[in-house]
Enzyme design. Structure first.
Site, PDB file in Angstrom:
ATOM      1  N   ILE A 141       2.167   4.200   2.018  1.00  0.00           N
ATOM      2  CA  ILE A 141       1.318   5.080   2.826  1.00  0.00           C
ATOM      3  C   ILE A 141       0.545   4.198   3.809  1.00  0.00           C
ATOM      4  CG2 ILE A 141      -0.649   6.656   2.783  1.00  0.00           C
ATOM      5  CD1 ILE A 141       0.230   7.459  -0.052  1.00  0.00           C
TER       6      ILE A 141
ATOM      7  N   VAL B 131      -7.681   3.036   7.378  1.00  0.00           N
ATOM      8  CA  VAL B 131      -8.301   2.144   8.356  1.00  0.00           C
ATOM      9  C   VAL B 131      -7.316   1.794   9.468  1.00  0.00           C
ATOM     10  CG1 VAL B 131      -7.771   0.008   7.110  1.00  0.00           C
ATOM     11  CG2 VAL B 131      -9.785   0.117   8.586  1.00  0.00           C
TER      12      VAL B 131
ATOM     13  N   HIS C 276       0.848  -1.199   0.000  1.00  0.00           N
ATOM     14  CA  HIS C 276       0.000   0.000   0.000  1.00  0.00           C
ATOM     15  C   HIS C 276       0.877   1.240   0.000  1.00  0.00           C
ATOM     16  CE1 HIS C 276      -3.083   2.851   1.604  1.00  0.00           C
ATOM     17  NE2 HIS C 276      -3.913   2.043   1.001  1.00  0.00           N
TER      18      HIS C 276
END
Length: 137
Positions: A51, A55, A45
């Site tokens: 990053i 969530v 990610h």
């Protein structure tokens, strides 16, 4: 509290324990976690542009809130469960090398429910803010 002390309070364990340290000051939980880049949630990610997912930032806030619930958790033998997230805003990305500073406060209690607000900042810059609620189960 250091990480080992947090383990005596939180039900989370690696790789989902998302606090390095925390303390309660004047009714607010102040927690920190430094993102190393080795965490599972930044591996894909995003490749070449890692990053911390939003969530995960919300989960950091929730775990920091648990520090404020220590007395309730011990007295009731309860596990805090997220019941809502509201007005969540992401303002700035969190990246490997960042130290995330978390500030949370309980705004209301009703029966087994606790309501809170929280902010995550890096170098004083707001990254995430949210209103949350939990049920002590």
């Amino acid at each position: 509290m250091n990480k080992e002390e947090l383990k005596s309070l939180l039900p989370h364990r690696e790789p989902m324990l998302l606090l390095d340290e925390a303390e309660v000051v004047d009714g607010e939980a102040h927690g920190k976690i430094t993102i190393t880049g080795d965490e599972f949630f930044v591996q894909g990610h995003f490749p070449g542009n890692p990053i911390v997912p939003g969530v995960i930032q919300c989960e950091m806030l929730a775990q920091n809130c648990c520090v404020l619930l220590a007395d309730d958790l011990a007295a009731k033998g309860a596990t805090p469960m997220y019941t809502s997230l509201d007005k969540v805003r992401f303002k700035h990305p969190v990246r490997p090398g960042d130290t995330v500073e978390l500030t949370c406060r309980i705004t209301k209690s009703r029966g087994p429910f606790r309501f809170a607000t929280g902010e995550a900042r890096v170098n004083g810059e707001l990254c995430c803010q949210a209103e949350m609620s939990f049920a002590l189960m």
